[in-house]
Design an enzyme around this catalytic site. Structure first.
Site, mmCIF file in Angstrom:
data_model
loop_
_atom_site.group_PDB
_atom_site.id
_atom_site.type_symbol
_atom_site.label_atom_id
_atom_site.label_comp_id
_atom_site.label_asym_id
_atom_site.label_seq_id
_atom_site.Cartn_x
_atom_site.Cartn_y
_atom_site.Cartn_z
ATOM 1 N N PRO A 15 51.329 -50.743 83.811
ATOM 2 C CA PRO A 15 51.095 -50.793 82.373
ATOM 3 C C PRO A 15 50.070 -49.572 82.130
ATOM 4 C CG PRO A 15 50.156 -52.567 83.673
ATOM 5 C CD PRO A 15 51.127 -51.998 84.472
ATOM 6 N N ARG A 33 45.658 -39.830 76.110
ATOM 7 C CA ARG A 33 44.424 -40.614 76.145
ATOM 8 C C ARG A 33 43.660 -40.048 77.527
ATOM 9 N NH1 ARG A 33 43.933 -44.927 72.808
ATOM 10 N NH2 ARG A 33 41.751 -44.640 73.209
ATOM 11 N N ASN A 42 52.521 -46.920 91.394
ATOM 12 C CA ASN A 42 51.083 -46.803 90.833
ATOM 13 C C ASN A 42 51.312 -48.059 89.909
ATOM 14 O OD1 ASN A 42 49.179 -46.552 89.343
ATOM 15 N ND2 ASN A 42 49.396 -44.613 88.822
ATOM 16 N N ALA A 95 46.694 -51.458 86.411
ATOM 17 C CA ALA A 95 45.864 -52.626 86.504
ATOM 18 C C ALA A 95 46.357 -53.708 87.181
ATOM 19 C CB ALA A 95 45.860 -53.048 84.888
ATOM 20 N N ASP A 152 53.404 -60.279 96.355
ATOM 21 C CA ASP A 152 54.443 -60.957 97.144
ATOM 22 C C ASP A 152 55.831 -60.338 97.190
ATOM 23 O OD1 ASP A 152 52.634 -63.035 97.751
ATOM 24 O OD2 ASP A 152 53.124 -64.403 96.182
ATOM 25 N N HIS A 168 47.239 -43.925 93.133
ATOM 26 C CA HIS A 168 46.404 -43.797 91.914
ATOM 27 C C HIS A 168 45.975 -42.404 91.534
ATOM 28 C CE1 HIS A 168 46.235 -48.195 91.974
ATOM 29 N NE2 HIS A 168 46.090 -48.297 93.153
ATOM 30 N N ILE A 169 46.179 -42.005 90.333
ATOM 31 C CA ILE A 169 45.805 -40.647 89.807
ATOM 32 C C ILE A 169 44.403 -40.440 90.006
ATOM 33 C CG2 ILE A 169 45.852 -39.305 87.715
ATOM 34 C CD1 ILE A 169 48.284 -41.023 86.697
ATOM 35 N N SER A 170 43.596 -41.370 89.566
ATOM 36 C CA SER A 170 42.175 -41.242 89.642
ATOM 37 C C SER A 170 41.657 -41.917 90.997
ATOM 38 C CB SER A 170 41.449 -42.101 88.522
ATOM 39 O OG SER A 170 41.665 -43.224 88.563
ATOM 40 N N ARG A 199 35.045 -45.287 90.783
ATOM 41 C CA ARG A 199 34.810 -45.892 89.240
ATOM 42 C C ARG A 199 34.297 -47.165 89.395
ATOM 43 N NH1 ARG A 199 40.612 -45.259 86.608
ATOM 44 N NH2 ARG A 199 39.260 -45.935 84.961
HETATM 45 O O1 CA2 Z 1 44.138 -44.156 88.385
HETATM 46 C C1 CA2 Z 1 45.074 -44.592 88.121
HETATM 47 O O2 CA2 Z 1 46.395 -44.104 88.404
HETATM 48 C C2 CA2 Z 1 45.224 -46.130 87.839
HETATM 49 O O3 CA2 Z 1 46.251 -46.744 88.411
HETATM 50 C C3 CA2 Z 1 45.497 -46.005 86.436
HETATM 51 C C4 CA2 Z 1 45.036 -47.393 85.788
HETATM 52 C C5 CA2 Z 1 43.976 -48.149 86.168
HETATM 53 O O4 CA2 Z 1 43.964 -49.511 86.078
HETATM 54 C C6 CA2 Z 1 43.846 -47.792 87.789
HETATM 55 O O5 CA2 Z 1 42.615 -48.580 88.061
HETATM 56 C C7 CA2 Z 1 43.823 -46.526 88.200
HETATM 57 C C8 CA2 Z 1 45.049 -47.547 84.179
HETATM 58 C C9 CA2 Z 1 46.317 -46.708 83.601
HETATM 59 C C10 CA2 Z 1 45.896 -46.563 82.311
HETATM 60 O O6 CA2 Z 1 46.668 -45.376 81.710
HETATM 61 C C11 CA2 Z 1 46.128 -44.836 80.484
HETATM 62 C C12 CA2 Z 1 46.583 -43.516 80.537
HETATM 63 C C13 CA2 Z 1 46.221 -42.695 79.588
HETATM 64 C C14 CA2 Z 1 45.306 -43.304 78.635
HETATM 65 C C15 CA2 Z 1 44.878 -44.430 78.831
HETATM 66 C C16 CA2 Z 1 45.194 -45.295 79.811
#
Ligand code: CA2
Length: 147
Positions: free
Chosen positions: A11, A19, A75, A78, A88, A101-103, A108
């Protein structure tokens, strides 16, 4: 000929590049898809790239991967921290699976520290930004060849 590598995205990742650039960068998911396709092709693999905002759709993709994929890069966004359904489903997939994960989630807030998926992932790619996807495709190709 290998089955495709499935690259599954959870998601809000459809908003990449639009963003929060300081956390997730400026590359869009469409750009990442193109890079993954090119990297896979250069390695002699095909690749199926998907994004959904729905937990059940991610689960369905994992079920499809059981017959149709040589490996999964996921990926889960959330759902990483909440989805026992996804955990599962992934447990039933025997070939290599990379959690991505990108970040750097560990740098965090603590709500991003406890991944359910890491328990069953073959390997984890965290904090390389959008480049992590191509790195994961490269790593997956190596794992599948060795399998
Ligand atoms: O770092 C990642 O790839 C995450 O999986 C991204 C998720 C976050 O819940 C994980 O902790 C780390 C969130 C994706 C939200 O993507 C956005 C992209 C642009 C702007 C806002 C949200």
């Amino acid at each position: 000929m290998n089955k495709p590598i499935f690259v599954l995205n959870g998601p809000n990742l459809n908003l990449l590049g639009q963003r929060e650039p300081t956390i997730y960068g400026t590359t869009t998911l469409a750009d990442i898809r193109e890079r993954c396709m090119a990297k896979a092709e250069s390695l002699g693999f095909t690749l199926e790239f998907r994004q959904t905002n729905f937990e059940g759709e991610l689960v369905e993709s994992v079920h499809q991967a059981r017959t149709d994929a040589c490996g999964i890069i996921i990926n889960p966004a959330a759902y990483t921290f909440t989805s026992i359904a996804l955990l599962d489903a992934l447990k039933t997939f025997d070939p290599p699976k990379i959690e991505l994960h990108i970040s750097n989630v560990h740098a965090r807030e603590s709500i991003y520290h406890n991944s359910l998926i890491s328990r069953i992932a073959t390997a984890i790619m965290i904090g390389f930004g959008a480049d992590g996807y191509e790195l994961a495709v490269q790593a997956m190709a190596g794992m599948v060849r060795r399998d």
